[in-house]
Design a protein around this motif. Structure first.
Motif, PDB file in Angstrom:
ATOM      1  N   VAL A   1     -61.391  80.583  47.013  1.00  0.00           N
ATOM      2  CA  VAL A   1     -62.131  80.667  48.274  1.00  0.00           C
ATOM      3  C   VAL A   1     -62.242  79.320  48.989  1.00  0.00           C
ATOM      4  CG1 VAL A   1     -63.394  82.779  47.775  1.00  0.00           C
ATOM      5  CG2 VAL A   1     -64.324  80.603  47.018  1.00  0.00           C
TER       6      VAL A   1
ATOM      7  N   SER B   1     -63.222  88.576  51.468  1.00  0.00           N
ATOM      8  CA  SER B   1     -63.553  89.815  50.758  1.00  0.00           C
ATOM      9  C   SER B   1     -62.709  90.997  51.219  1.00  0.00           C
ATOM     10  CB  SER B   1     -65.026  90.143  50.938  1.00  0.00           C
ATOM     11  OG  SER B   1     -65.355  90.122  52.300  1.00  0.00           O
TER      12      SER B   1
ATOM     13  N   ARG C   1     -57.756  88.701  46.015  1.00  0.00           N
ATOM     14  CA  ARG C   1     -58.155  87.381  46.484  1.00  0.00           C
ATOM     15  C   ARG C   1     -57.773  86.239  45.546  1.00  0.00           C
ATOM     16  NH1 ARG C   1     -64.110  87.509  48.111  1.00  0.00           N
ATOM     17  NH2 ARG C   1     -64.293  88.304  45.995  1.00  0.00           N
ATOM     18  N   LEU C   2     -57.912  86.465  44.236  1.00  0.00           N
ATOM     19  CA  LEU C   2     -57.682  85.354  43.314  1.00  0.00           C
ATOM     20  C   LEU C   2     -56.241  84.866  43.372  1.00  0.00           C
ATOM     21  CD1 LEU C   2     -59.733  86.369  40.160  1.00  0.00           C
ATOM     22  CD2 LEU C   2     -60.403  85.003  42.121  1.00  0.00           C
TER      23      LEU C   2
ATOM     24  N   TYR D   1     -58.523  85.877  34.301  1.00  0.00           N
ATOM     25  CA  TYR D   1     -58.850  86.531  35.569  1.00  0.00           C
ATOM     26  C   TYR D   1     -57.586  86.863  36.363  1.00  0.00           C
ATOM     27  CZ  TYR D   1     -63.688  85.359  34.748  1.00  0.00           C
ATOM     28  OH  TYR D   1     -64.934  85.290  34.217  1.00  0.00           O
TER      29      TYR D   1
ATOM     30  N   ARG E   1     -55.942  89.838  34.961  1.00  0.00           N
ATOM     31  CA  ARG E   1     -56.620  91.084  35.311  1.00  0.00           C
ATOM     32  C   ARG E   1     -56.312  91.476  36.759  1.00  0.00           C
ATOM     33  NH1 ARG E   1     -62.483  90.280  34.146  1.00  0.00           N
ATOM     34  NH2 ARG E   1     -61.761  88.723  32.676  1.00  0.00           N
ATOM     35  N   GLN E   2     -56.236  90.465  37.603  1.00  0.00           N
ATOM     36  CA  GLN E   2     -55.908  90.728  38.998  1.00  0.00           C
ATOM     37  C   GLN E   2     -54.502  91.318  39.099  1.00  0.00           C
ATOM     38  OE1 GLN E   2     -57.695  88.760  42.341  1.00  0.00           O
ATOM     39  NE2 GLN E   2     -57.366  90.944  42.396  1.00  0.00           N
TER      40      GLN E   2
ATOM     41  N   MET F   1     -54.489  94.848  38.162  1.00  0.00           N
ATOM     42  CA  MET F   1     -55.046  95.643  39.252  1.00  0.00           C
ATOM     43  C   MET F   1     -53.954  95.935  40.279  1.00  0.00           C
ATOM     44  SD  MET F   1     -58.429  94.366  41.091  1.00  0.00           S
ATOM     45  CE  MET F   1     -59.005  94.965  42.659  1.00  0.00           C
TER      46      MET F   1
ATOM     47  N   ARG G   1     -51.657  98.538  38.961  1.00  0.00           N
ATOM     48  CA  ARG G   1     -52.244  99.869  38.968  1.00  0.00           C
ATOM     49  C   ARG G   1     -52.246 100.464  40.382  1.00  0.00           C
ATOM     50  NH1 ARG G   1     -57.215  98.937  36.604  1.00  0.00           N
ATOM     51  NH2 ARG G   1     -58.312  99.276  38.535  1.00  0.00           N
TER      52      ARG G   1
ATOM     53  N   GLU H   1     -70.138  88.787  47.819  1.00  0.00           N
ATOM     54  CA  GLU H   1     -69.180  88.526  48.893  1.00  0.00           C
ATOM     55  C   GLU H   1     -69.825  87.725  50.029  1.00  0.00           C
ATOM     56  OE1 GLU H   1     -66.245  88.932  48.438  1.00  0.00           O
ATOM     57  OE2 GLU H   1     -65.902  90.641  47.115  1.00  0.00           O
TER      58      GLU H   1
ATOM     59  N   TYR I   1     -65.727  96.353  32.611  1.00  0.00           N
ATOM     60  CA  TYR I   1     -65.634  95.433  33.745  1.00  0.00           C
ATOM     61  C   TYR I   1     -66.985  94.812  34.059  1.00  0.00           C
ATOM     62  CZ  TYR I   1     -60.892  97.021  34.797  1.00  0.00           C
ATOM     63  OH  TYR I   1     -59.553  97.291  34.743  1.00  0.00           O
TER      64      TYR I   1
ATOM     65  N   GLU J   1     -66.274  84.578  43.218  1.00  0.00           N
ATOM     66  CA  GLU J   1     -65.072  85.410  43.368  1.00  0.00           C
ATOM     67  C   GLU J   1     -64.607  85.975  42.032  1.00  0.00           C
ATOM     68  OE1 GLU J   1     -65.283  82.246  43.820  1.00  0.00           O
ATOM     69  OE2 GLU J   1     -63.483  81.129  43.311  1.00  0.00           O
ATOM     70  N   PHE J   2     -64.986  85.320  40.938  1.00  0.00           N
ATOM     71  CA  PHE J   2     -64.599  85.845  39.625  1.00  0.00           C
ATOM     72  C   PHE J   2     -65.488  87.030  39.257  1.00  0.00           C
ATOM     73  CE2 PHE J   2     -63.298  81.391  39.630  1.00  0.00           C
ATOM     74  CZ  PHE J   2     -61.947  81.567  39.436  1.00  0.00           C
TER      75      PHE J   2
ATOM     76  N   ALA K   1     -66.878  88.852  41.452  1.00  0.00           N
ATOM     77  CA  ALA K   1     -66.496  89.894  42.408  1.00  0.00           C
ATOM     78  C   ALA K   1     -65.289  90.679  41.920  1.00  0.00           C
ATOM     79  CB  ALA K   1     -66.205  89.275  43.761  1.00  0.00           C
ATOM     80  N   LEU K   2     -64.361  89.999  41.284  1.00  0.00           N
ATOM     81  CA  LEU K   2     -63.157  90.669  40.798  1.00  0.00           C
ATOM     82  C   LEU K   2     -63.533  91.840  39.897  1.00  0.00           C
ATOM     83  CD1 LEU K   2     -60.070  90.869  40.099  1.00  0.00           C
ATOM     84  CD2 LEU K   2     -60.560  89.294  38.222  1.00  0.00           C
ATOM     85  N   ASP K   3     -64.422  91.567  38.953  1.00  0.00           N
ATOM     86  CA  ASP K   3     -64.757  92.624  38.001  1.00  0.00           C
ATOM     87  C   ASP K   3     -65.651  93.682  38.617  1.00  0.00           C
ATOM     88  OD1 ASP K   3     -63.370  92.077  35.533  1.00  0.00           O
ATOM     89  OD2 ASP K   3     -64.445  90.173  35.565  1.00  0.00           O
TER      90      ASP K   3
ATOM     91  N   ARG L   1     -65.373  94.693  41.574  1.00  0.00           N
ATOM     92  CA  ARG L   1     -64.448  95.531  42.334  1.00  0.00           C
ATOM     93  C   ARG L   1     -63.660  96.459  41.407  1.00  0.00           C
ATOM     94  NH1 ARG L   1     -61.745  94.426  47.662  1.00  0.00           N
ATOM     95  NH2 ARG L   1     -62.829  92.440  47.721  1.00  0.00           N
ATOM     96  N   ASN L   2     -63.217  95.880  40.286  1.00  0.00           N
ATOM     97  CA  ASN L   2     -62.516  96.703  39.301  1.00  0.00           C
ATOM     98  C   ASN L   2     -63.414  97.828  38.807  1.00  0.00           C
ATOM     99  OD1 ASN L   2     -59.884  95.832  38.975  1.00  0.00           O
ATOM    100  ND2 ASN L   2     -60.494  94.062  37.770  1.00  0.00           N
TER     101      ASN L   2
ATOM    102  N   ASN M   1     -63.560 100.509  41.296  1.00  0.00           N
ATOM    103  CA  ASN M   1     -62.328 101.306  41.287  1.00  0.00           C
ATOM    104  C   ASN M   1     -62.334 102.338  40.165  1.00  0.00           C
ATOM    105  OD1 ASN M   1     -61.142 100.148  43.472  1.00  0.00           O
ATOM    106  ND2 ASN M   1     -59.925  98.676  42.314  1.00  0.00           N
ATOM    107  N   SER M   2     -62.748 101.896  38.973  1.00  0.00           N
ATOM    108  CA  SER M   2     -62.745 102.820  37.837  1.00  0.00           C
ATOM    109  C   SER M   2     -63.718 103.961  38.074  1.00  0.00           C
ATOM    110  CB  SER M   2     -63.157 102.100  36.552  1.00  0.00           C
ATOM    111  OG  SER M   2     -62.225 101.125  36.248  1.00  0.00           O
TER     112      SER M   2
END
Ligand SMILES: Cc1cc2nc3c(=O)[nH]c(=O)nc-3n(C[C@H](O)[C@H](O)[C@H](O)COP(=O)(O)OP(=O)(O)OC[C@H]3O[C@@H](n4cnc5c(N)ncnc54)[C@H](O)[C@@H]3O)c2cc1C
Ligand SMILES: Nc1nc2c(ncn2[C@@H]2O[C@H](COP(=O)(O)OP(=O)(O)OP(=O)(O)O)[C@@H](O)[C@H]2O)c(=O)[nH]1
Ligand SMILES: [Mg+2]
Lengths: 625, 453
Positions: A89, A430, A435-436, A555, A558-559, A562, A565, B178, B401, B416-417, B419-421, B423-424, B427-428
């Motif tokens: 970010v 966002s 993003r990562l 991370y 994992r991204q 995603m 998927r 966010e 997650y 943001e880290f 946030a990643l999870d 968001r995951n 999704n699940s």
């Protein structure tokens, strides 16, 4: 009769990128704009970049666009925002010298031989058999083309408001563009109305800057462009910004003007951006907030103007003036120009494809504010994509559609097409689900290959990226195996009050500790004089990439998962000829939206607003049968 | 591209063959009224009748021979189960009659429905959502009342509602993260790490609650496996017979009568139990009996509940008890003391006293069984439950997650880290209600239906 391969209407940020890209791809380009000295004019904020917008500039640069280079040459303050957070970010931002920016843009455009700048106001788009053929200008000249990029910004039937007085115009002191909207409506397009605003400009020497909080640029400024020479950067002397605040008294004065607010009285019909509200909006919506932050930004090195960021307003000039005078530091200020709001036509962007070509008229591309976005960077990104695709189309090359997992630009256009928009669209980090991976630091690794393929990027820049890529993967492999011995590192760890290691540990593992950086770790290894390390230590760009990859490995992985998927659905193609009206099973809204957007894949379909999960399931079942 | 089958008219017998007083044949599709009229003789034409009306008449074959008196219900599109024009023909229970009528229909412009096809059409016509479609499969497969209860709950969208709720909690938490990332410049008040942690914890608690309903949910859908084990001759087969109210297993005074595992199903107060009578455990010279004992041990391993049976004559077998505890979790074992009609001996206190001969103590045994099933489940008709493996897995993923997100928070990683999870996780969660669903899931769902529901 004049004829170009490609006509670009508008010399704004979108138009510049479109013209340069198309010309550099070998097409003859006619850049038609009302005022050649307004090329690259910053309508609002004298700044480039910011959160997510900075990412866009870096991507534009990697693809071979101009914005980053122009900003680097004309920036008077550079900052990396969000530095306290993770690398994904971090966002570069600069204050620009408004005058120099526009001059440099003009110089860049003029230096490309294939571009001819024509001062003209276009009043009609000409087409035959649903294919664009040219334009008609105010003087009734016809200019022909094979493809056309329309990037006319806030000018289409532009209407400016200050208080209850409204003036026709696209921007302060500039005429509106009439005729284009009407000619497009006749062709079957639909238009909407949006609004945006700008704050007052003050005379610098009338402000008591000495008593205000100062906001300097970064100590070690970073340029936007991958090709800017870091040794002679920054080019211009650097200035500071200042911070001040509104107060209760200011709010009371502003409230007096509400009766004459074009917003509150309903004079303005267009929808404004919620994320960038006017000061009167803020007071109403956040009534319990006693003060709002304002940034005083210099408009340029020689300029005696100050831009009051955060005080966008369309209240009557007298009210703005009176309120400003109650703000700390501005007690004696001279208001050179009041803030105003501008209303303009836009074309809801579901009417364009992911290439930015319109679905109705072949060869016609929309880019920038006309697609409902707001902001220079968003406009430039679209201009670049539209320019590349227009040129690719007439030279028979492959189209450029960036994926969401590959670029913010991909996210931007995908969102526009699928979600359309009823308020001005601005980029945010966002909005990018990946993003990562879409960092400003790796824009070159993600995108330079495309710039190079289209001939917009220098060979040596591209080769550097390829070489770095090798170095990065070799280094990571090395550090995954290279171990530090406890006797070499424990005293170092203890000095830092960190827990020591038992016998040995790989550099990759150690690097994951937030307190340790890669360079330190390398220096602790006394045993190897590995050539890879030698090379890496000389290359800051590569080191940064390796370090980020090691530190955030879990991370990033994992991204990546995603992406794998979700992107499966991008591969589930839908024929563009599918007639959704026949699929009675779809929800009424879903059917309508799908017919409007005509998505290319299930993935795209699933992002269309109004399309429900069961609509998607139904599509999947249909496509299987 | 358009599904050719969608214009078809399909038909199938939708009641189980050979059971019940009536059989029902469902016809669905644009041609269903016409097809029915061609074999039905009543007061008027079905095609001219109003939706949701019932008509008495007879079904006749090509030669105008009467097959049976029937009741025909008609439902006009879209107000039917499938969303299409739909007819249901009720006949007398005789399976041959129902089959004959179906055959008559199949000679017209009608084809045999594929397994699950009615529900597939209902789903495609937006009559039911994905969860409901899966629940219908469960209704069809469920054989007992409790099971139906669970399935109906889902049909009513209880689970969908719950998941929606969780999703909005998650989206709410994400938006705080966010906000901080995208509006760093504007001096807004951001949510503290602790508060965020609390928000995540709250979601986790709800997810854990929901996850804990799975074992129960699965049980009420699939039934509970109960193994009857013990030494030879303690009365295992006698108990099975008593519960089934028929002499299903051979009973004799000779130890080692039962050699192979016998499986029978019984519904006790709406819960389906699958009982496994096994060979008595002992060391035997006999090869067949030895194999039987091996199978007994296998049955213990697979059982949700083990009834360890002893009798007053032979006394409590510590040896077998410790062996059982090695084979399965000890709180799955219920101790039973049989043959109390022969009189209780003082030294035997362990186990629920019963008699497989007189039925004494059987109620207490049933109560203990149900208790084991309902343990830890404060299940009511109003609770959302997870009974479907796919839902269970999605929820488990969501939880994973969220734990990642908490870990990132704990390690003070930037937003943001986290946030990643988040968001995951979202999704699940969304996958459960079908926001992202692959055709694999759909195929699986649709093939799971037995015919013609
Ligand atoms: C008052 C105001 C306030 C704004 N506030 C904000 C803000 O707060 N935040 C933000 O992010 N963005 C803001 N913007 C938007 C920002 O300026 C634009 O998003 C960006 O400049 C759009 O770029 P563009 O290339 O699409 O169009 P522009 O930069 O507007 O350029 C349009 C060009 O097209 C030319 N043109 C138009 N019509 C014709 C025609 N018929 N024939 C020939 N030439 C034509 C014009 O001469 C001009 O050169 C504001 C703009 C204005 C005017
Ligand atoms: N009096 C009395 N006799 C019982 C009772 N239960 C079983 N029996 C008798 O005990 C003997 C053994 O019964 P089974 O049911 O065959 O015993 P099992 O445990 O199945 O024996 P195996 O199959 O050989 O392992 C038979 O003669 C039964 O009639 C009971 O509750 N009371
Ligand atoms: Mg037996």
């Amino acid at each position: 009769m004049t004829k170009f391969d490609i006509i670009v209407i508008g010399g704004g940020h979108a138009g510049i990128e479109a013209s340069c890209a198309a010309a550099n791809m070998g097409c003859s380009v006619g850049l038609l704009t009302m005022d050649r000295f307004a090329i690259g004019r910053m309508s609002c904020n004298p700044a480039i970049g910011g959160t997510a917008k900075g990412h866009l500039v870096r991507e534009i640069d990697a693809l071979g666009g101009m914005m980053g280079k122009i900003a680097d040459r004309t920036g008077i303050q550079f900052r990396m925002l969000n530095k306290s957070k993770g690398p994904a970010v971090w966002s570069p931002r600069c204050q620009s010298d408004r005058k120099l920016y526009s001059e440099e843009a003009y110089r860049v455009v003029n230096s490309i031989r294939n571009i001819e700048t024509v001062e003209a106001s276009v009043v009609e788009i000409l087409s035959e058999n649903r294919k664009v053929v040219g334009v008609r200008t105010e003087n009734d000249d016809e200019i022909l083309c094979k493809a056309l990029v329309l990037s006319s910004g806030t000018f289409l039937n532009g209407l400016m408001h200050t208080g209850l007085r409204s003036t026709k115009g696209g921007r302060f002191g500039e005429k509106p563009a009439t005729g284009i909207t009407e000619s497009l409506l006749k062709l079957g397009f639909i238009s909407g109305r949006l609004k945006t605003g700008t704050p007052p400009r003050l005379k610098k020497n009338s402000i008591n800057l000495d008593i205000l909080e100062i906001q300097p640029g970064d100590q070690y400024p970073q340029p936007f462009s991958f090709s800017t020479d870091r040794n002679s950067f920054p080019v211009l002397p650097q200035l500071s910004c200042y911070v001040t605040y509104t107060n209760k008294q200011v709010h009371e004065i502003l409230a007096k003007g509400f009766a004459q607010s074009p917003m509150f009285t309903g004079l303005i019909k267009g929808v404004g951006p919620r994320y960038c509200p006017s000061i009167e909006d803020k007071i109403v919506r956040f009534a319990d907030k006693e003060k709002h932050q304002l940034f005083l930004e210099p408009e340029g090195l020689d300029s005696d103007l100050i831009y009051v960021n955060g005080f966008s307003s369309s209240l009557p000039a007298e009210i703005q003036y009176e309120a400003l005078h109650k703000i700390k530091g501005l007690e004696e200020c001279e208001m050179v120009r009041p803030g105003y709001a501008v209303e303009y036509d836009f074309f809801p962007p579901h009417q364009v494809d992911l290439t930015l070509e319109t679905k109705l008229i072949k060869g016609l591309y929309f880019a920038g504010q006309i697609n409902g976005t707001s902001g220079y960077e968003e406009a430039a990104a679209q201009g670049l994509v539209a320019g590349i695709n227009a040129a690719a189309k007439i030279t028979g090359r492959k189209e450029l559609v960036l994926r969401r997992s590959e670029a913010y630009i991909g996210v931007l256009i995908d969102d526009l097409v699928n979600k359309s928009t009823d308020e001005p669209y601005r980029m945010f980090t966002s909005r990018a689900e990946y993003r990562l991976l879409l960092r400003q630091d790796n824009a070159d690794r993600r995108l330079m290959k495309y710039g190079y393929d289209y001939g917009l990027q220098q060979k040596e820049n591209f080769e550097k990226v390829v070489a770095n890529e090798k170095l990065i993967s070799r280094s990571i492999e090395l550090f995954d195996n290279m171990k530090l011995h406890s006797r070499d590192i424990n005293s170092f760890l203890e000095n830092k009050n960190l827990s020591s290691i038992d016998s040995t540990e790989t550099i990759s593992k150690l690097c994951k500790r937030p307190e340790l950086n890669l360079k330190e770790l390398i220096s602790l290894d006394h045993n190897s004089d590995n050539p890879v390390i030698g090379e890496l230590l000389k290359n800051d760009t590569a080191i940064e990439q390796v370090e980020i990859q090691l530190k955030y490995e879990g991370y990033l992985k994992r991204q990546q998962e995603m992406i794998e998927r979700l992107e499966r659905y991008e591969e589930e193609k839908i024929p563009l000829t599918l007639n959704y009206s026949k699929l009675k099973a779809l929800s009424a809204e879903g059917r309508e939206k799908l017919n409007k957007v005509k998505p290319r894949s299930i993935g795209q379909a699933s992002r269309i607003s109004g399309v429900t999960p069961s609509d998607i399931s139904i599509l999947l079942v249909y496509l299987k049968n | 591209m358009i599904n050719r089958h969608r214009e078809d008219t399909i038909a199938a017998i939708i009641t189980p063959l050979g059971v019940g007083a009536v059989s029902v044949i469902r016809v669905s599709g644009a041609g269903s009224f016409q097809a029915t009229d061609s074999i039905f003789v009543g007061k008027g034409k079905i095609a001219n009748s109003k939706s949701h009306t019932v008509h008495y008449g007879k079904i006749v074959d090509e030669k105008e021979n009467k097959i049976d008196d029937v009741l025909v219900s008609l439902f006009r599109s879209p107000h039917s189960y499938t969303g299409e024009d739909c007819v249901e023909i009720s006949t007398h229970g005789n399976p041959f009659i129902a089959k004959k009528i179906l055959q008559l229909l199949l000679q017209k412009e009608v084809r045999q429905a594929e397994p699950g096809e009615f529900t597939k059409r209902a789903f495609l016509n937006n009559k039911i959502d994905l969860i409901q479609a899966e629940a219908v499969a469960d209704v069809i497969n469920s054989r007992t009342e409790a099971s139906l209860l669970g399935a109906r709950n889902q049909l009513d969208g209880l689970l969908s509602q719950k998941i929606e709720g969780l999703r909005s909690m998650l989206i709410n938490a994400s938006s705080f993260v966010e906000l901080e990332l995208d509006f760093a410049e504007e001096n807004l008040v951001f949510i503290g790490y602790e508060e965020l942690q609390q928000k995540i914890d709250r979601i986790l608690t709800e997810i854990n609650d929901l996850l804990s309903t799975y074992s129960f949910g699965r049980v009420i859908r699939d039934g509970v496996n109960v193994a009857l084990v013990g030494k030879p001759n303690v009365g295992k087969s006698s108990l099975l017979n008593y519960i089934l109210k028929e002499s299903r297993a051979i009973v004799s005074h000779i130890p080692g009568t039962t050699r192979d595992v016998i499986r029978e199903e019984v519904s006790i107060d709406g819960v389906l139990f699958r009982l496994y009578d096994t060979a008595g455990i002992r060391n035997s010279e006999n090869e067949i009996e030895r194999e039987g004992v091996t199978r007994s041990r296998e049955a213990v391993k697979n059982a949700d509940i083990v009834l360890f049976i002893n009798d007053v004559e032979q006394g409590f077998s510590n040896e077998i008890y410790s062996e059982l505890k090695n084979l399965t979790n000890s709180d799955r074992i219920i101790l039973i003391l049989n043959k109390i009609d022969k009189g209780l001996k003082n030294n035997l206190k362990e186990g629920i006293p019963i008699s497989a001969k007189t039925g004494q103590g059987i109620d207490a045994l049933f109560k203990a069984l149900k208790q084991k099933v309902f343990i830890n489940s404060n299940y009511t008709e109003k609770s959302a439950i997870i009974a479907n493996f796919r839902h269970y897995q999605c929820l488990k993923k969501t939880k994973e997650y969220l734990l990642n997100a908490k870990e990132s928070l704990k390690n003070k990683l930037s937003g943001e880290f986290v946030a990643l999870d988040l968001r995951n996780a979202e999704n699940s969660l969304s996958e459960i209600i079908g926001v992202v669903t692959s055709d694999d899931i759909l195929n699986n769902i649709f093939t799971k239906f037995c015919i013609g529901k």
